[in-house]
Write an enzyme that holds these catalytic residues in place. Structure first.
Site, PDB file in Angstrom:
ATOM      1  N   VAL A  61       1.303  -8.327  -6.102  1.00 45.53           N
ATOM      2  CA  VAL A  61      -0.158  -7.693  -6.120  1.00 45.53           C
ATOM      3  C   VAL A  61      -1.248  -8.024  -7.331  1.00 45.53           C
ATOM      4  CG1 VAL A  61       0.882  -5.680  -4.636  1.00 45.53           C
ATOM      5  CG2 VAL A  61       0.394  -5.399  -7.298  1.00 45.53           C
ATOM      6  N   ASN A  89       0.332   1.633  -4.040  1.00 47.56           N
ATOM      7  CA  ASN A  89       1.344   2.024  -4.715  1.00 47.56           C
ATOM      8  C   ASN A  89       1.883   1.517  -6.006  1.00 47.56           C
ATOM      9  OD1 ASN A  89       3.535   4.014  -5.172  1.00 47.56           O
ATOM     10  ND2 ASN A  89       4.661   2.319  -4.716  1.00 47.56           N
ATOM     11  N   TYR A 154      -2.167   1.585 -19.248  1.00 49.96           N
ATOM     12  CA  TYR A 154      -1.784   2.197 -18.160  1.00 49.96           C
ATOM     13  C   TYR A 154      -3.018   3.230 -17.750  1.00 49.96           C
ATOM     14  CZ  TYR A 154       1.266   4.466 -14.911  1.00 49.96           C
ATOM     15  OH  TYR A 154       2.056   5.554 -13.830  1.00 49.96           O
TER      16      TYR A 154
END
Ligand code: NAP
Length: 243
Positions: A61, A89, A154
């Protein structure tokens, strides 16, 4: 005609639970993963043994080229069909405090979350808008709402994902496409197995980690017709850790 749901990172953890649940809701689930083929095959088999329908679509991805190649391939194999639910996800952690964070730790985490979101969603939402039907659900994190030390990469990626969710929701609301984010706290999966669970549990008002199935139930609701009036939200699921 089948209803298709594409779940990135659908082979393990939260994504697998989401795939199992959406298959039960009548979707043919398209499971994306990167490299662990055995886990992906096992997830597909589990879904099929419960009477559901699943396809595998491996690609990275974080790579625009890989995304386009895989979606070209999927569209060629499914003429006239489209993905009506997209669950962005797939995600990774590469924790480090900023002074020690490498370029690679930054790039990997940001690119996995943001390239995956942008290049997949841009293609899929185009058809959803034409069809006046679609559900996009982005897996963010508590970290993207409150910030976590050791996770500037993150936290930045997940906060950006929440921002993009809100902007895209406004662009497509009139076309009956909803776009929402989910912000899980600590969920028991491979991603969290290196953490000190006993210590962290004490910080959670419910004194336990959540389960992937609990997150999947929220995804299933957001993907359902009943959630048609919910859009542009970041919904927390965290045992009361931060509300
Ligand atoms: P996980 O158990 O580590 O599973 C990650 C999944 O993502 C696997 O299917 C993996 O495929 C796939 N993946 C990773 N990098 C990929 C890439 N570049 N391209 C395609 N697929 C890729 O993770 P999880 O705990 O279920 O987390 C799922 C999502 O929830 C993530 O976005 C995570 O940030 C978010 N989240 C998790 C928690 C938690 O406590 N677990 C909390 C908040 C948010 P392979 O098997 O092929 O590697």
């Amino acid at each position: 005609m089948s209803k298709y749901a594409l779940i990135t990172g659908g082979s393990r953890g939260i994504g697998k639970a989401v795939a199992k649940r959406l298959a039960k809701e009548g979707y043919t689930v398209v499971l994306n993963y990167q490299s662990n083929q055995a886990a992906a095959e096992a997830a597909k088999q589990e879904i099929e043994s419960e009477g559901g329908q699943a396809e595998l679509l491996p690609f990275d991805v974080s790579s625009k080229e890989a995304i386009n190649q895989a979606l070209d391939q999927w569209e060629a194999a499914h003429p006239g069909e489209y993905i009506s639910a997209l669950v962005n996800n797939a995600g990774i952690r590469r924790d480090n405090i900023m002074v020690f964070m490498s370029d690679e730790e930054w790039d990997k985490v940001v690119n996995t979350t943001m390239n995956g979101f942008f290049y997949i969603t841009r293609r899929v939402v185009t058809t959803m808008v034409k069809k006046r039907n679609g559900r996009i659900i982005n897996m963010a994190s508590l970290s993207g709402l409150k910030g976590m030390p050791g996770q500037t990469n993150y936290t930045a990626a997940k906060a950006a994902l929440i921002g993009a969710t809100k902007a895209l929701a406004l662009e497509v609301a009139a076309r009956k496409v909803t776009v929402n984010a989910i912000a899980p706290g600590f969920i028991a999966t491979d991603m969290t197995k290196d953490l000190n669970v006993d210590e962290l549990k004490q910080t959670i008002p419910m004194k336990r980690f959540g389960t992937a199935e609990e997150v999947a139930a929220l995804v299933a609701f957001l993907a359902s017709d009943e959630a048609a009036y919910i859009t542009g939200q970041a919904i927390s699921i965290n045992g009361g850790l931060y509300t």
